[in-house]
Scaffold this active site. Structure first.
Site, PDB file in Angstrom:
ATOM      1  N   SER A 178     -11.415   0.737   2.655  1.00 47.28           N
ATOM      2  CA  SER A 178     -10.629   0.164   3.746  1.00 47.28           C
ATOM      3  C   SER A 178      -9.885   1.275   4.487  1.00 47.28           C
ATOM      4  CB  SER A 178      -9.655  -0.861   3.180  1.00 47.28           C
ATOM      5  OG  SER A 178      -8.906  -1.464   4.208  1.00 47.28           O
ATOM      6  N   ARG A 210       0.818  -1.215   0.000  1.00 49.28           N
ATOM      7  CA  ARG A 210       0.000   0.000   0.000  1.00 49.28           C
ATOM      8  C   ARG A 210       0.856   1.272   0.000  1.00 49.28           C
ATOM      9  NH1 ARG A 210      -2.356  -3.510  -1.493  1.00 49.28           N
ATOM     10  NH2 ARG A 210      -4.298  -4.406  -0.758  1.00 49.28           N
ATOM     11  N   GLU A 229      -4.883   3.832   6.041  1.00 45.10           N
ATOM     12  CA  GLU A 229      -4.811   3.610   4.602  1.00 45.10           C
ATOM     13  C   GLU A 229      -5.527   4.745   3.874  1.00 45.10           C
ATOM     14  OE1 GLU A 229      -6.277   0.246   1.373  1.00 45.10           O
ATOM     15  OE2 GLU A 229      -5.543  -0.413   3.323  1.00 45.10           O
TER      16      GLU A 229
END
EC number: 1.3.1.98
Length: 309
Positions: free
Chosen positions: A228, A179, A298
């Site tokens: 998310s 990520r 995130e």
């Protein structure tokens, strides 16, 4: 107003600019959470050349922020100082396919990228069907889902740096990790080149259908959410840690931890950006106390608080 003065300064420095400049423009409707303050100046460039012209002429002291589809984003209630850039239209929204190579503008939604690849019988990009963002965000976050990541298929990315220079970064120069990418923060990506592999259209579309079904069954996609919220810590699942900390359904102002999937925060109606961010910080605190794990955001949080503004 300071925003109008800034627009005048930009147009004075770059009189040939063709893109649209808007002062004090609300950003709430451009984010999936539907919260947040205004951009001091919102710029929509006409094309890559126009973007380079504006960046090259802009005073280096003026902050620049880029937003995409707003799916993985919290804009704080005080808004965003300086110039906010949002790419769109045909110059940044096209998909071109040549064999198993695909070039896509960074305003292209990930789901459309997956669909275009499937229609051309190019395999390897079906996982993008489960990512509610755009190509630009996928590059910055090494976005992935259902067993695939951007790093698996990217060949190179093209963009403009803060001084208006065209830059092309190879896969290695992107510095992908979980990520994350290590490309310079000042580069505004404008397009990406992917390479898939020959496949069967029906089989690819069937895989995309499976991704869609799994997403609809497990995620609150019909809510005002940002996707998310936290990255998975090493050796653990964020949602399990959040659930074990007793946070499923937890509320904070108008924000709530989703009952359906507790790594999603939702705007129940009337939430502020401060509510959503405050809820996320409370979740992080409870997880830290109950498990010792440190959750990392995130979702991107940008701008200033209402008090700071």
């Amino acid at each position: 107003m300071a925003s109008m003065t800034l627009i005048d300064d930009i147009r004075g420095a770059a009189p040939a600019l063709r893109g649209r400049l808007l002062a004090n423009q609300s950003l709430a409707d451009l984010t999936w959470f539907r919260v947040g303050g205004p951009a001091e100046v919102l710029f929509s460039p006409a094309d890559e050349e126009d973007l380079a012209l504006m960046l090259g002429a802009l005073d280096p002291a003026i902050p620049v922020t880029v937003i995409g589809l707003g799916s993985n984003l919290i804009v704080r209630d005080g808004g965003i100082p300086g110039v906010t850039i949002r790419l769109g239209g045909r110059p940044f929204g096209s998909v071109e396919i040549d064999g198993d190579s695909i070039r896509a503008g960074t305003a292209v939604p990930d789901m459309r990228l997956a669909k275009s690849a499937a229609e051309a019988s190019v395999d390897g990009l079906a996982f993008y069907r489960g990512i509610p963002g755009s190509v630009g965000g996928a590059l910055r976050m090494n976005a992935g889902a259902h067993g695939g990541e951007t790093t698996d298929v990217l060949v190179e990315a093209r963009g403009i740096d803060r001084f208006g220079n065209l830059r092309t970064l190879t896969h290695a120069q992107m510095g992908f990790s979980y990520r994350h990418c290590s490309a310079p923060d000042d580069i505004i990506f404008t397009s990406a080149l992917y390479r898939g592999r020959p496949g069967n259209r029906e089989e690819i579309e069937a895989e995309m259908d499976r991704v869609t079904a799994a997403r609809e069954a497990a995620q609150p996609i019909r809510e005002r959410t940002g996707g998310s919220t936290f990255k998975n810590p090493d050796g653990a699942k964020a949602w399990q840690l959040i659930d074990a900390a007793g946070c499923r359904g937890l509320t904070y102002g108008g924000a709530q931890v989703s009952e359906m999937h507790c790594n999603f925060l939702i705007n129940r109606g009337g939430a502020t950006a401060a509510d959503i961010e405050g809820l996320g910080e409370e979740v992080r605190r409870r997880v830290r106390e109950t498990s010792g794990h440190e959750l990392h955001w995130e979702i991107k949080r940008i701008g200033v608080t209402a008090d700071a503004a």
